[in-house]
Design a protein around this motif. Structure first.
Motif, short mmCIF file in Angstrom:
data_model
loop_
_atom_site.label_atom_id
_atom_site.label_comp_id
_atom_site.label_asym_id
_atom_site.label_seq_id
_atom_site.Cartn_x
_atom_site.Cartn_y
_atom_site.Cartn_z
N ASP A 31 48.08 29.00 47.14
CA ASP A 31 48.02 30.40 46.73
C ASP A 31 48.00 31.29 47.98
O ASP A 31 47.81 30.81 49.10
CB ASP A 31 46.77 30.67 45.89
CG ASP A 31 46.86 30.06 44.49
OD1 ASP A 31 47.98 29.75 44.05
OD2 ASP A 31 45.80 29.90 43.86
N ASP A 32 48.14 32.58 47.78
CA ASP A 32 48.14 33.53 48.91
C ASP A 32 46.75 33.74 49.50
O ASP A 32 46.62 34.15 50.65
CB ASP A 32 48.71 34.87 48.47
CG ASP A 32 50.20 34.79 48.19
OD1 ASP A 32 50.87 33.89 48.75
OD2 ASP A 32 50.70 35.63 47.41
N TYR A 33 45.69 33.46 48.71
CA TYR A 33 44.31 33.67 49.17
C TYR A 33 43.41 32.53 48.71
O TYR A 33 43.64 31.93 47.66
CB TYR A 33 43.75 34.99 48.63
CG TYR A 33 44.51 36.19 49.11
CD1 TYR A 33 44.19 36.80 50.32
CD2 TYR A 33 45.56 36.71 48.37
CE1 TYR A 33 44.90 37.89 50.77
CE2 TYR A 33 46.28 37.82 48.81
CZ TYR A 33 45.94 38.40 50.03
OH TYR A 33 46.64 39.48 50.48
N VAL A 34 42.38 32.25 49.50
CA VAL A 34 41.32 31.31 49.14
C VAL A 34 39.98 31.94 49.53
O VAL A 34 39.94 32.90 50.30
CB VAL A 34 41.46 29.93 49.83
CG1 VAL A 34 42.69 29.20 49.36
CG2 VAL A 34 41.42 30.05 51.33
N ALA A 35 38.91 31.38 49.01
CA ALA A 35 37.58 31.82 49.40
C ALA A 35 36.96 30.78 50.33
O ALA A 35 37.12 29.58 50.11
CB ALA A 35 36.70 32.01 48.17
N LEU A 95 38.45 36.36 44.09
CA LEU A 95 39.68 35.58 44.21
C LEU A 95 40.60 35.83 43.02
O LEU A 95 41.80 36.03 43.18
CB LEU A 95 39.34 34.09 44.35
CG LEU A 95 40.47 33.18 44.78
CD1 LEU A 95 41.05 33.62 46.11
CD2 LEU A 95 39.96 31.75 44.89
N GLU A 96 40.03 35.85 41.83
CA GLU A 96 40.82 36.12 40.63
C GLU A 96 41.48 37.50 40.71
O GLU A 96 42.67 37.65 40.43
CB GLU A 96 39.93 36.04 39.39
CG GLU A 96 40.67 36.22 38.09
CD GLU A 96 39.75 36.11 36.89
OE1 GLU A 96 39.94 36.89 35.94
OE2 GLU A 96 38.84 35.26 36.91
N ARG A 97 40.73 38.50 41.13
CA ARG A 97 41.26 39.87 41.22
C ARG A 97 42.37 39.99 42.25
O ARG A 97 43.39 40.62 42.00
CB ARG A 97 40.14 40.85 41.55
CG ARG A 97 39.23 41.12 40.39
CD ARG A 97 38.14 42.09 40.76
NE ARG A 97 37.21 42.30 39.65
CZ ARG A 97 36.09 42.96 39.76
NH1 ARG A 97 35.71 43.47 40.91
NH2 ARG A 97 35.30 43.09 38.72
N ILE A 98 42.16 39.41 43.43
CA ILE A 98 43.16 39.56 44.50
C ILE A 98 44.43 38.77 44.18
O ILE A 98 45.53 39.20 44.51
CB ILE A 98 42.59 39.21 45.88
CG1 ILE A 98 43.43 39.84 46.99
CG2 ILE A 98 42.47 37.70 46.08
CD1 ILE A 98 42.79 39.90 48.33
N LEU A 99 44.29 37.64 43.49
CA LEU A 99 45.48 36.86 43.11
C LEU A 99 46.26 37.56 42.00
O LEU A 99 47.48 37.52 41.98
CB LEU A 99 45.08 35.44 42.71
CG LEU A 99 44.61 34.55 43.86
CD1 LEU A 99 44.10 33.22 43.32
CD2 LEU A 99 45.70 34.33 44.89
N GLU A 100 45.55 38.21 41.05
CA GLU A 100 46.24 38.97 40.00
C GLU A 100 46.96 40.17 40.58
O GLU A 100 48.09 40.47 40.19
CB GLU A 100 45.22 39.46 38.96
CG GLU A 100 44.75 38.40 38.02
CD GLU A 100 43.69 38.92 37.05
OE1 GLU A 100 43.29 40.11 37.15
OE2 GLU A 100 43.24 38.13 36.21
N LYS A 101 46.33 40.84 41.51
CA LYS A 101 46.89 42.03 42.15
C LYS A 101 48.14 41.67 42.97
O LYS A 101 49.08 42.45 43.05
CB LYS A 101 45.82 42.64 43.05
CG LYS A 101 46.19 43.94 43.69
CD LYS A 101 44.95 44.44 44.45
CE LYS A 101 45.32 45.39 45.52
NZ LYS A 101 44.15 45.81 46.28
N ASP A 102 48.13 40.48 43.53
CA ASP A 102 49.22 40.04 44.40
C ASP A 102 50.47 39.61 43.63
O ASP A 102 51.53 39.51 44.20
CB ASP A 102 48.71 38.90 45.29
CG ASP A 102 49.55 38.70 46.53
OD1 ASP A 102 49.85 39.72 47.18
OD2 ASP A 102 49.91 37.56 46.81
N GLU A 103 50.33 39.34 42.34
CA GLU A 103 51.47 38.84 41.55
C GLU A 103 52.55 39.85 41.35
O GLU A 103 52.55 40.96 41.37
CB GLU A 103 50.99 38.34 40.18
CG GLU A 103 50.24 37.04 40.30
CD GLU A 103 49.76 36.55 38.94
OE1 GLU A 103 49.86 37.27 37.93
OE2 GLU A 103 49.25 35.43 38.89
#
Length: 103
Positions: A31-35, A95-103
């Motif tokens: 994914d584009d981001y991880v924690a 993580l959920e928010r930033i991945l949704e925003k990135d889609e």
């Protein structure tokens, strides 16, 4: 011929958890981001079990997985929490928010 490993490792809310000493990575590296959660301070769990430590201060960072970015620029959000549970909870939300925003 070696067998492929089919076991799943530890997960939290469907995302993998990988631990190396006092650092826990949460999320898919594809994914584009991880924690990244770093255990900064611990205390003894109880007198009965002196070898068991409980995290008391945990740093949480949301990191970009883009290897071409500088380490400083990879950090998107960060905070400190007083327990591992609270740290995982905020990490999963961010993580959920930033991945949704990135889609």
């Amino acid at each position: 011929m070696p067998k492929a490993k089919t076991e799943k490792g530890l997960t939290y809310k469907g995302k993998p958890l990988v631990r190396n000493k006092n650092t826990i990575y949460y999320g898919n590296m594809s994914d584009d981001y991880v924690a990244m959660l770093q255990i900064l301070d611990t205390k003894n769990f109880s007198d009965e079990f002196p070898d068991m430590k409980m995290p008391m201060k945990v740093s949480v960072q949301i990191l970009s997985t883009d290897a071409e970015m500088s380490p400083k620029d990879r950090v998107k959000k960060k905070t400190e929490k007083a327990s591992l549970y609270d740290a995982l909870k905020i990490a999963s939300i961010w993580l959920e928010r930033i991945l949704e925003k990135d889609e």
